[in-house]
Scaffold this motif. Sequence first.
Motif, mmCIF file in Angstrom:
data_model
loop_
_atom_site.group_PDB
_atom_site.id
_atom_site.type_symbol
_atom_site.label_atom_id
_atom_site.label_comp_id
_atom_site.label_asym_id
_atom_site.label_seq_id
_atom_site.Cartn_x
_atom_site.Cartn_y
_atom_site.Cartn_z
ATOM 1 N N ALA A 83 14.264 14.549 -8.257
ATOM 2 C CA ALA A 83 13.845 15.527 -7.403
ATOM 3 C C ALA A 83 13.025 15.153 -5.880
ATOM 4 C CB ALA A 83 13.177 16.970 -7.983
ATOM 5 N N ASN A 125 20.833 29.338 -9.039
ATOM 6 C CA ASN A 125 21.837 28.117 -8.803
ATOM 7 C C ASN A 125 23.248 28.645 -8.216
ATOM 8 O OD1 ASN A 125 20.373 25.896 -9.198
ATOM 9 N ND2 ASN A 125 20.897 25.668 -11.546
ATOM 10 N N PHE A 166 17.017 20.442 -10.317
ATOM 11 C CA PHE A 166 16.347 19.688 -11.339
ATOM 12 C C PHE A 166 15.405 20.399 -12.353
ATOM 13 C CE2 PHE A 166 17.691 16.434 -8.287
ATOM 14 C CZ PHE A 166 18.022 15.664 -8.982
ATOM 15 N N TRP A 167 14.890 21.545 -11.912
ATOM 16 C CA TRP A 167 14.364 22.216 -12.970
ATOM 17 C C TRP A 167 15.141 22.966 -13.864
ATOM 18 C CZ3 TRP A 167 9.037 22.995 -13.929
ATOM 19 C CH2 TRP A 167 8.741 23.836 -14.708
ATOM 20 N N ILE A 193 14.305 15.402 -2.260
ATOM 21 C CA ILE A 193 13.382 16.230 -1.169
ATOM 22 C C ILE A 193 12.979 15.334 -0.297
ATOM 23 C CG2 ILE A 193 11.290 17.334 -0.977
ATOM 24 C CD1 ILE A 193 12.093 18.530 -3.898
ATOM 25 N N ALA A 220 13.446 13.776 -13.980
ATOM 26 C CA ALA A 220 13.650 14.827 -13.051
ATOM 27 C C ALA A 220 12.537 15.089 -12.099
ATOM 28 C CB ALA A 220 13.047 16.366 -13.906
ATOM 29 N N THR A 267 17.371 21.769 -4.638
ATOM 30 C CA THR A 267 17.069 20.679 -5.353
ATOM 31 C C THR A 267 16.273 20.996 -6.248
ATOM 32 O OG1 THR A 267 17.582 19.301 -3.395
ATOM 33 C CG2 THR A 267 16.296 18.213 -4.972
ATOM 34 N N ILE A 268 15.038 21.527 -6.043
ATOM 35 C CA ILE A 268 14.044 22.157 -6.870
ATOM 36 C C ILE A 268 14.850 22.723 -8.006
ATOM 37 C CG2 ILE A 268 11.972 23.551 -7.221
ATOM 38 C CD1 ILE A 268 11.214 22.847 -4.388
ATOM 39 N N ASN A 269 15.370 23.641 -7.653
ATOM 40 C CA ASN A 269 16.055 24.447 -8.718
ATOM 41 C C ASN A 269 16.985 23.674 -9.618
ATOM 42 O OD1 ASN A 269 16.135 27.466 -9.512
ATOM 43 N ND2 ASN A 269 18.295 27.184 -9.233
ATOM 44 N N ARG A 272 16.008 20.037 -16.305
ATOM 45 C CA ARG A 272 14.990 19.686 -17.123
ATOM 46 C C ARG A 272 14.776 20.738 -18.306
ATOM 47 N NH1 ARG A 272 10.368 20.653 -19.034
ATOM 48 N NH2 ARG A 272 9.840 22.400 -17.805
#
Length: 107
Positions: free
Chosen positions: A90, A11, A54-55, A94, A86, A50-52, A58
Amino acid sequence: WWHQRLTAAANVILVTWFVVSLLRLPALDHKAVVLWLSSPFVAVPMVLLTINVFWHLRLGMQVFIEDYVHEEGSKVAALLLLNFYAVAAAALAIFSILKIAFGGVPA
């Protein structure tokens, strides 16, 4: 624990790239941002960001729920809602990035 640290480090890198990229734009109007985001060199890191994000969200919220929600039924429900949120948020982000990247939004 390691996943939280790895996503936090990623991040830092991705958010720094995002902020620097936005500051380098000539203007922050709709047309400039859409043209910027339509580049694959921007869309791919944005999807990764975005993936990172929200991961990481979570993982952090899961630890919070596991530590502070003591009733087992409430804990399971909260974890299910967290995972649903999440993944859904996400996926929506995306989808929006890819729609712009593939030209589905006029500049």
